[in-house]
Design an enzyme around this catalytic site. Structure first.
Site, PDB file in Angstrom:
ATOM      1  CE  LYS A 112      -4.133  -1.231   1.285  1.00  0.00           C
ATOM      2  NZ  LYS A 112      -5.617  -1.564   2.333  1.00  0.00           N
ATOM      3  CE  LYS A 195      -6.519  -8.300  -0.513  1.00  0.00           C
ATOM      4  NZ  LYS A 195      -7.406  -7.746   0.281  1.00  0.00           N
ATOM      5  CE  LYS A 198     -13.354  -3.428   2.378  1.00  0.00           C
ATOM      6  NZ  LYS A 198     -12.301  -3.785   3.121  1.00  0.00           N
TER       7      LYS A 198
HETATM    8  N1  AQP Z   1      -9.530 -10.841  -2.531  1.00  0.00           N
HETATM    9  C1  AQP Z   1     -10.206 -11.068  -1.166  1.00  0.00           C
HETATM   10  N2  AQP Z   1     -10.619 -13.030  -1.035  1.00  0.00           N
HETATM   11  C2  AQP Z   1     -10.659 -12.934   0.073  1.00  0.00           C
HETATM   12  N3  AQP Z   1     -10.589 -12.721   1.247  1.00  0.00           N
HETATM   13  C3  AQP Z   1     -10.350 -11.678   1.402  1.00  0.00           C
HETATM   14  N4  AQP Z   1     -10.956 -10.239   1.968  1.00  0.00           N
HETATM   15  C4  AQP Z   1     -10.284  -9.093   1.659  1.00  0.00           C
HETATM   16  N5  AQP Z   1     -10.083  -9.371   0.233  1.00  0.00           N
HETATM   17  C5  AQP Z   1      -9.664 -10.714  -0.327  1.00  0.00           C
HETATM   18  C6  AQP Z   1     -10.782 -10.782   3.692  1.00  0.00           C
HETATM   19  O1  AQP Z   1     -12.235 -10.109   3.634  1.00  0.00           O
HETATM   20  C7  AQP Z   1     -11.658  -9.473   5.078  1.00  0.00           C
HETATM   21  C8  AQP Z   1     -11.569  -7.284   4.334  1.00  0.00           C
HETATM   22  O2  AQP Z   1     -10.398  -6.547   5.239  1.00  0.00           O
HETATM   23  P1  AQP Z   1      -9.736  -5.879   5.587  1.00  0.00           P
HETATM   24  O3  AQP Z   1     -11.427  -4.882   5.255  1.00  0.00           O
HETATM   25  O4  AQP Z   1     -10.140  -5.155   6.703  1.00  0.00           O
HETATM   26  O5  AQP Z   1      -9.394  -5.809   4.166  1.00  0.00           O
HETATM   27  P2  AQP Z   1      -8.620  -6.150   3.066  1.00  0.00           P
HETATM   28  O6  AQP Z   1      -7.992  -7.373   3.883  1.00  0.00           O
HETATM   29  O7  AQP Z   1      -6.958  -5.279   3.086  1.00  0.00           O
HETATM   30  O8  AQP Z   1      -9.757  -5.945   2.539  1.00  0.00           O
HETATM   31  P3  AQP Z   1      -9.937  -5.354   1.053  1.00  0.00           P
HETATM   32  O9  AQP Z   1     -10.984  -5.819   0.633  1.00  0.00           O
HETATM   33  O10 AQP Z   1      -8.820  -5.359   0.183  1.00  0.00           O
HETATM   34  O11 AQP Z   1      -9.421  -4.017   1.291  1.00  0.00           O
HETATM   35  P4  AQP Z   1      -8.950  -2.554   1.217  1.00  0.00           P
HETATM   36  O12 AQP Z   1      -8.558  -3.104  -0.920  1.00  0.00           O
HETATM   37  O13 AQP Z   1      -9.404  -1.671   1.914  1.00  0.00           O
HETATM   38  O14 AQP Z   1      -7.538  -3.089   1.672  1.00  0.00           O
HETATM   39  C9  AQP Z   1     -10.223  -9.322   5.617  1.00  0.00           C
HETATM   40  O15 AQP Z   1     -10.798 -10.448   7.176  1.00  0.00           O
HETATM   41  C10 AQP Z   1      -9.656 -10.014   4.771  1.00  0.00           C
HETATM   42  O16 AQP Z   1      -9.079 -11.537   4.884  1.00  0.00           O
END
Ligand code: AQP
Length: 339
Positions: A112, A195, A198
């Site tokens: 990031k 990956k 969101k």
């Molecule tokens: N692509 C994915 N496949 C499976 N699990 C996923 N998670 C996220 N992306 C996937 C799981 O969803 C939860 C979200 O956790 P978070 O909001 O703290 O942040 P993250 O893991 O960084 O998820 P994102 O969607 O990628 O958010 P951003 O873009 O904001 O960083 C966790 O349990 C994660 O493992």
């Protein structure tokens, strides 16, 4: 004894099917087994640039989606992280017990921060995993159901808990991560080597839980595959797109690999595969979207769930915070008594 569970999602964008399969669905499948706390981790959402005008609504939206997906607010504590000041307070105590080198090693920080001007990377992005450790340790969670990308942060939480316990006494429960057997890492439809996230604004990258269902179909039909025509589960990087589509199909149907292959035996090419995946995903999202519309018809309902959840969560969190403060030797504030 019933195990204590905690997990959460940042309101940092529109929730994707990755968030659903990796996190929320695990919570729901096992909701009768655990004493569970699920929060919207809004303090994490400000570690990268965010829109102050959108944060509150996004936070409510994520909470409403937890319920729309099937999380029962009568048997699970559903709350907003920032409503419990103990999260930030414990974070500071843990920050002072966490070596800087541990944080610089975090892959998510490296990824990031690499996407930003180095000068503007916030300290919060670096210390994010310590806040996550505080989220988990405050509730003595034994299990943390998350997707694969959070493995390193769970390991760090374990290290921080063990270090604190070693330095100041046995205060924290050392948690374990639990990961879905299928769909622990859903990849982007635009690029199956990254990956699905969101916060990505890349076109056709993700299917979001609240996307128009026609758009969902379109996004999946546009998924990047390869120049061949073989529909197989495969670890070959060349087949990452097809493997991702099959994984999504498997995650949404709950079938084994061989059952998936049998179901898709008539697929004549990637177009048929995408169509089958799109149909399964659309039919899974339809009831979630209907529930969401009904739940958000009256936002005061969501707010009252969150207020009740904050009350329950704070009982546990305040007690653990005090124990940690006492263990570190702070002069504890007492009830005011006139001298
Ligand atoms: N692509 C994915 N496949 C499976 N699990 C996923 N998670 C996220 N992306 C996937 C799981 O969803 C939860 C979200 O956790 P978070 O909001 O703290 O942040 P993250 O893991 O960084 O998820 P994102 O969607 O990628 O958010 P951003 O873009 O904001 O960083 C966790 O349990 C994660 O493992």
């Amino acid at each position: 004894m019933t195990k204590r569970v905690l997990s959460g999602i940042q309101p940092s964008g529109n929730l994707t099917i990755g968030n659903y399969v990796g996190a929320i669905r695990q919570w729901i499948e096992n909701q009768d087994q655990y004493d569970a706390y699920y929060c919207v981790v809004d303090l994490h959402a400000i570690t990268v640039g965010h829109d102050p005008a959108a944060l509150a609504n996004k936070t409510r939206e994520v909470a409403a989606l937890y319920l729309a997906c099937g999380l029962n607010p009568d048997t699970n504590v559903v709350f907003v992280q920032s409503h419990i000041p103990a999260h930030s307070q414990l974070e500071w105590l843990l920050t002072c017990a966490t070596p800087l080198g541990w944080l610089y090693r975090m892959t998510q920080f490296k990824d990031k921060s690499a996407k930003q001007e180095q000068e503007s990377v916030s300290t919060g992005l670096l210390s994010y995993p310590v806040l996550m450790a505080a989220d988990i340790l405050l509730y003595h969670a034994e299990l943390v159901p998350v997707g694969d990308d959070q493995k390193q942060h769970i390991e760090l939480t374990r290290d921080v808990a063990q270090r604190f316990n070693h330095l100041y006494g046995e205060i924290f429960t050392v948690p374990e991560g639990i990961y879905p057997t299928t769909g622990a890492r859903i990849m982007g439809f635009d690029d199956p080597t990254t990956k699905m996230s969101k916060s990505s604004d890349a076109q056709k990258h993700a299917v979001h839980l609240l996307d128009d269902l026609k758009q969902v179909h379109k996004t999946i039909m546009s998924a990047v595959t390869d120049s061949g025509n073989e529909i197989v589960f495969s670890k070959d990087p060349e087949k990452a797109g097809v493997n991702n589509l099959l994984t999504v199909y498997q995650a949404f149907t709950g079938k084994s690999e061989s059952e998936v292959m049998a179901n898709l035996a008539d697929a004549r090419g990637y177009g048929d595969l995408k169509k089958a995946v799109a149909e399964i995903v659309v039919e899974a999202l339809r009831p979630i979207q209907e529930n969401y519309a009904e739940l958000t018809d009256d936002v005061s309902y969501i707010d009252s769930i969150l207020a009740y959840g904050a009350e329950k969560a704070s009982e546990v969190a305040e007690k653990t915070l005090k124990e940690a403060q006492e263990a570190m030797g702070f002069l504890m504030a007492r009830q005011t008594v006139k001298p």
